[in-house]
Design a protein around this motif. Structure first.
Motif, PDB file in Angstrom:
ATOM      1  N   GLY A   1       7.200   1.264  10.292  1.00 34.63           N
ATOM      2  CA  GLY A   1       7.536   2.654  10.043  1.00 34.63           C
ATOM      3  C   GLY A   1       6.753   3.273   8.906  1.00 34.63           C
ATOM      4  N   ALA A   2       6.328   2.435   7.942  1.00 32.63           N
ATOM      5  CA  ALA A   2       5.603   2.953   6.793  1.00 32.63           C
ATOM      6  C   ALA A   2       4.123   3.165   7.084  1.00 32.63           C
ATOM      7  CB  ALA A   2       5.759   1.990   5.613  1.00 32.63           C
ATOM      8  N   GLN A   3       3.538   2.251   7.857  1.00 34.13           N
ATOM      9  CA  GLN A   3       2.085   2.246   8.045  1.00 34.13           C
ATOM     10  C   GLN A   3       1.638   3.057   9.261  1.00 34.13           C
ATOM     11  OE1 GLN A   3       0.680  -1.691   7.464  1.00 34.13           O
ATOM     12  NE2 GLN A   3      -1.481  -1.205   7.659  1.00 34.13           N
ATOM     13  N   VAL A   4       2.545   3.242  10.223  1.00 35.86           N
ATOM     14  CA  VAL A   4       2.204   3.937  11.463  1.00 35.86           C
ATOM     15  C   VAL A   4       2.686   5.387  11.424  1.00 35.86           C
ATOM     16  CG1 VAL A   4       2.794   4.078  13.916  1.00 35.86           C
ATOM     17  CG2 VAL A   4       2.053   1.903  12.932  1.00 35.86           C
TER      18      VAL A   4
ATOM     19  N   THR B   1       0.847  -1.184   0.000  1.00 36.27           N
ATOM     20  CA  THR B   1       0.000   0.000   0.000  1.00 36.27           C
ATOM     21  C   THR B   1       0.880   1.231   0.000  1.00 36.27           C
ATOM     22  OG1 THR B   1      -1.679  -1.189   1.291  1.00 36.27           O
ATOM     23  CG2 THR B   1      -1.862   1.205   1.196  1.00 36.27           C
ATOM     24  N   THR B   2       0.497   2.207  -0.770  1.00 40.55           N
ATOM     25  CA  THR B   2       1.218   3.477  -0.810  1.00 40.55           C
ATOM     26  C   THR B   2       0.491   4.487   0.068  1.00 40.55           C
ATOM     27  OG1 THR B   2       1.993   3.052  -3.061  1.00 40.55           O
ATOM     28  CG2 THR B   2       2.077   5.329  -2.280  1.00 40.55           C
ATOM     29  N   TYR B   3       1.231   5.128   0.949  1.00 41.09           N
ATOM     30  CA  TYR B   3       0.658   6.120   1.856  1.00 41.09           C
ATOM     31  C   TYR B   3       1.127   7.512   1.455  1.00 41.09           C
ATOM     32  CZ  TYR B   3      -0.148   1.850   4.459  1.00 41.09           C
ATOM     33  OH  TYR B   3      -0.550   0.584   4.808  1.00 41.09           O
ATOM     34  N   PRO B   4       0.326   8.536   1.750  1.00 44.10           N
ATOM     35  CA  PRO B   4       0.723   9.895   1.359  1.00 44.10           C
ATOM     36  C   PRO B   4       1.830  10.480   2.235  1.00 44.10           C
ATOM     37  CG  PRO B   4      -1.396   9.941   2.485  1.00 44.10           C
ATOM     38  CD  PRO B   4      -1.046   8.496   2.294  1.00 44.10           C
TER      39      PRO B   4
ATOM     40  N   ALA C   1      -5.463  -4.980   6.040  1.00 44.97           N
ATOM     41  CA  ALA C   1      -6.161  -4.320   4.940  1.00 44.97           C
ATOM     42  C   ALA C   1      -5.389  -3.123   4.388  1.00 44.97           C
ATOM     43  CB  ALA C   1      -7.541  -3.872   5.405  1.00 44.97           C
ATOM     44  N   GLY C   2      -4.254  -2.796   4.998  1.00 41.86           N
ATOM     45  CA  GLY C   2      -3.444  -1.690   4.517  1.00 41.86           C
ATOM     46  C   GLY C   2      -3.857  -0.337   5.059  1.00 41.86           C
ATOM     47  N   ILE C   3      -4.739  -0.324   6.063  1.00 41.61           N
ATOM     48  CA  ILE C   3      -5.188   0.934   6.652  1.00 41.61           C
ATOM     49  C   ILE C   3      -4.054   1.523   7.497  1.00 41.61           C
ATOM     50  CG2 ILE C   3      -6.912   2.018   8.135  1.00 41.61           C
ATOM     51  CD1 ILE C   3      -8.028   0.786   5.549  1.00 41.61           C
ATOM     52  N   GLY C   4      -3.812   2.815   7.351  1.00 39.50           N
ATOM     53  CA  GLY C   4      -2.801   3.472   8.172  1.00 39.50           C
ATOM     54  C   GLY C   4      -3.254   3.564   9.613  1.00 39.50           C
TER      55      GLY C   4
END
Length: 338
Positions: A300-303, A3-6, A259-262
């Motif tokens: 580190g990416a998702q949180v 998943t790509t996060y902003p 689910a890739g939710i931040g």
């Protein structure tokens, strides 16, 4: 899943509220301490119209309210406190454009969510709007239009930024549990069914964030966060107070992560207190991640690290220290997971 996060890995941000009444000073602190994911500060010390409900009431379309001794109430025309709320927001956005008009990364704004708004605004007879399903739907539709216009205004002022829209829903768990008091305080309003709550919230998110105008985040600094409902309503990130996350929520949080939710994790005290050492601040997030068995590289990416909640009651000195600790903790989680 990928998943790509902003936001950048290791990012940190604030929840919303800050002490004081100077929007330029508050925004300078945010931009200085939270460069990877700054946000628009809210200053409730400015008085009525600067509080969570009043600030969002100023965005409502064709649903005027005014302030009564008991709180915000629907009216025939906007009260002076709503006009003051609009003036506060207009000034905040002018300051934002002046100080951060060239910002080219993610930027977060906040509005009150529909269920918390319905729990705090009164019908003309004094009952909470939450009591009337028709009033709730009208309120949610009005909020959706107002929030969409707000997003468009911020995008115009920050043309290179990626906007995140945070819906504050601290009152949602109480609405679902049927613990919101009636106007008299002697009884409780009927519990809202989860499918109904999800449908209303989804309608606001879909309209306010249409065509990917904003990235939807839902903040709920209460116990019993309904992760599944928020995910189903279209939230792409969920913001919680890490100290209030019980182990019984592990399965729901695990499904949310899968689910890739931040996850915006409130790991730093929001009110004046001695800050624990950096590693002690980071450990609860690491412990949660280990317990759920997810790859360390995703942490580190998702949180995103945040204060536990809004910081309106903190001293300016604590605000700076806490935001710096959020930034340091986010980087520690990212670098330690590599």
């Amino acid at each position: 899943m990928t998943t790509t996060y902003p936001w950048r890995p290791g990012a940190a941000t604030g929840i919303g509220s800050y002490p004081g009444d100077d929007p330029a000073e508050a925004l300078r602190v945010v931009l200085g301490e939270l460069p990877d994911l700054p946000h628009l500060p809210e200053l409730p010390a400015r008085g009525p119209g600067a509080d969570l409900t009043g600030r969002t009431a100023g965005l409502l379309v064709e649903m005027p309210v005014h302030l009564q001794p008991s709180g915000w109430r629907f009216a025939d025309r906007p009260g002076r406190d709503v006009l003051r709320a609009r003036d506060h927001l207009a000034r905040d956005l002018d300051v934002l454009e002046g100080l951060a008009g060239g910002h080219d990364g993610p930027f977060k704004i906040q509005v009150c969510g529909p269920w918390t708004l319905a729990s705090t605004i009164e019908l003309r007879n004094g009952d909470r709007a939450l009591k009337d399903p028709g009033a709730v739907r009208d309120l949610a539709a009005s909020l959706a239009e107002g929030a969409a216009a707000h997003v468009a205004d911020v995008r115009r002022r920050l043309p290179a930024a990626r906007i995140l829209l945070q819906l504050d829903e601290p009152g949602l768990p109480a609405a679902l549990a049927g613990t919101v008091p009636t106007a008299s305080g002697f009884s409780r309003l009927r519990a809202i069914e989860e499918p109904v709550a999800g449908e209303v919230l989804r309608g606001v998110i879909e309209r306010a964030c249409a065509d990917d105008a904003a990235y939807p985040v839902v903040h709920c600094c209460a116990r019993q966060v309904p992760y599944g409902l928020l995910r189903g309503a279209g939230a792409r990130a969920v913001s919680v107070d890490l100290a209030l996350v019980p182990r019984r929520d592990d399965d729901a949080i695990g499904e949310t992560i899968e689910a890739g939710i931040g996850l915006f994790l409130g790991a730093v005290p929001a009110s004046d207190a001695a800050l624990p050492p950096l590693q002690a601040t980071a450990e609860p997030a690491r412990s949660l991640w280990r317990r759920l068995g997810f790859p360390p590289a995703r942490l580190g990416a998702q949180v995103v690290v945040t204060p536990a909640c809004g910081m309106a009651g903190a001293s300016p000195r604590h605000v700076r220290a806490a935001l710096a600790r959020c930034r340091e903790t986010g980087r520690t989680l990212y670098e330690g997971a590599g």
